[in-house]
Design an enzyme around this catalytic site. Structure first.
Site, PDB file in Angstrom:
ATOM      1  N   PRO A  51       0.806  -1.229   0.000  1.00 27.51           N
ATOM      2  CA  PRO A  51       0.000   0.000   0.000  1.00 27.51           C
ATOM      3  C   PRO A  51       0.836   1.276   0.000  1.00 27.51           C
ATOM      4  CG  PRO A  51      -0.749  -1.547   1.701  1.00 27.51           C
ATOM      5  CD  PRO A  51       0.574  -2.042   1.201  1.00 27.51           C
ATOM      6  N   GLU A  52       0.134   2.373  -0.220  1.00 27.52           N
ATOM      7  CA  GLU A  52       0.709   3.710  -0.074  1.00 27.52           C
ATOM      8  C   GLU A  52       1.295   3.870   1.320  1.00 27.52           C
ATOM      9  OE1 GLU A  52      -0.714   8.425  -0.459  1.00 27.52           O
ATOM     10  OE2 GLU A  52      -2.221   6.817  -0.450  1.00 27.52           O
TER      11      GLU A  52
END
Length: 366
Positions: free
Chosen positions: A69-70
């Site tokens: 993920p970010e």
């Protein structure tokens, strides 16, 4: 860690290279995993340990590509206002907010740096292409970035988020056109945009222009409407879309008063879900291959039939037979935008300099 599927010797080189040669070029199916898991906030070594466990598990399922993920390394500062919760004025960035930024800055990583070396080693050890969301530290400015690694343990390069969203603009710098890469790998042409950058049509078109086939979309957006954006991009680009988000509970962040959540009305309880995930893998035809998952930490895995890309392009090739460049066209400024440059540095550069031995391959640049 839950698995969600579709039913189907030498040390690492830490230099920016443009590709790798570590996968099977005859493969027509790629097994890909998007990781849905939480950062260990303010504890980068522990987050790296967790990342390795997840990469090992994904590789054990046969995954060739693993997308995180970010801001997985360094953390997404969900709920924090950094002292700007009431009034954005020079007189009111509270000392408490400044101290929160100091701690956040300390949890970020230098690129290149020891954490990048370790991530590259993980990719090499488990023989995977790795796409990792990080908070990058350059001096005293932070950037939300994605780093790319290959199965030979090499750091390929990065993408810096071009346009931070809302309060992110207080804590993150802005990327430029010099870090919008697409890597031509034996698995396909891989690139990434981060969170709401994916809503920027011209930025998406820049990736389409570089021939992206496996479009990675690390995000912090868990709203159901995000799925519509991911499906649209898969159809528009004729590409696979792999969106990875964190699944977080309040207890995954430090407790109050060390870390306080805003925007929830009142402080959430320890078990409250503050980001429910929604990670997903979508085919070029718009079919959801795996996910979206809103239930907990998970490895969302699917087999990507690369023939689907060609079949999708028969109907719609956004920068090919469906383009009208005599009417509409895009020019991308891909030069680094430096605030300070020194003419003497250019004068010292000579064309006869010795090779540094960095392996170069095929990054798509035009």
């Amino acid at each position: 860690m839950a698995l969600v599927t579709s039913g189907s010797g030498a040390g690492p080189v830490i230099n920016e290279v443009e590709m790798n040669g570590g996968a099977d070029p005859s493969a027509t199916t790629v097994r890909a995993t998007v990781v849905q898991a939480s950062t260990v906030f303010y504890d980068t070594p522990a987050t790296l340990d967790k990342a390795e466990r997840l990469i090992e598990e994904a590789a054990g399922y046969g995954s060739q590509l693993v997308v995180f993920p970010e801001a997985f390394i360094g953390g997404y500062p969900r709920g924090s206002t950094f002292g700007f919760g009431i009034s954005v004025s020079i007189a009111n960035p509270k000392d408490k907010g400044k101290e929160a930024f100091r701690r956040y800055h300390a949890a970020a990583i230098d690129v290149p740096g020891p954490e990048v070396t370790r991530l590259a080693a993980m990719a090499g050890k488990y023989k995977v292409f790795l796409v990792m969301g990080v908070i990058e530290r350059e001096g005293y400015t932070l950037y939300c970035s994605v780093l790319f690694f290959d199965p030979l343990g090499r750091y390929l390069g990065k993408h810096r988020k071009l346009m931070p969203t809302a309060l992110e603009r207080i804590i993150w710098g802005f990327g430029d056109g010099s870090t919008i890469p697409v890597y031509d790998t034996p698995l396909g042409k891989i690139g990434a945009l981060i969170c709401w950058e994916n809503k920027m049509p011209l930025l998406r078109t820049a990736l389409y222009g570089r021939g992206i086939e496996i479009y990675c979309a690390p995000t912090a957006d868990s709203r159901p409407v995000w799925q519509a954006s991911m499906t649209h991009i898969a159809l528009e680009g004729g590409c696979f879309v792999l969106s990875a988000n964190q699944f977080c509970r309040r207890k995954d962040y430090p407790p109050p008063p060390e870390y306080e959540f805003a925007g929830f009305g009142e402080e959430p309880s320890a078990d409250n879900v503050v980001c429910p995930g929604g990670s997903v893998i979508i085919s070029p035809s718009g079919e959801v291959l795996a996910g979206p998952n809103y239930e907990g930490e998970a490895l969302i895995t699917a087999d990507l039939d690369l023939g689907e890309i060609v079949r999708a392009k028969f109907d719609f090739d956004v920068v090919g037979h469906y383009a009208r460049p005599e009417v509409l066209s895009l020019v991308v400024n891909d030069k680094p935008q430096l605030p300070v440059s020194f003419t003497s540095a250019a004068e010292k550069t000579t064309p006869t300099a010795k090779s540094d031995g960095i392996v170069k391959s095929y990054q798509i640049t035009d």
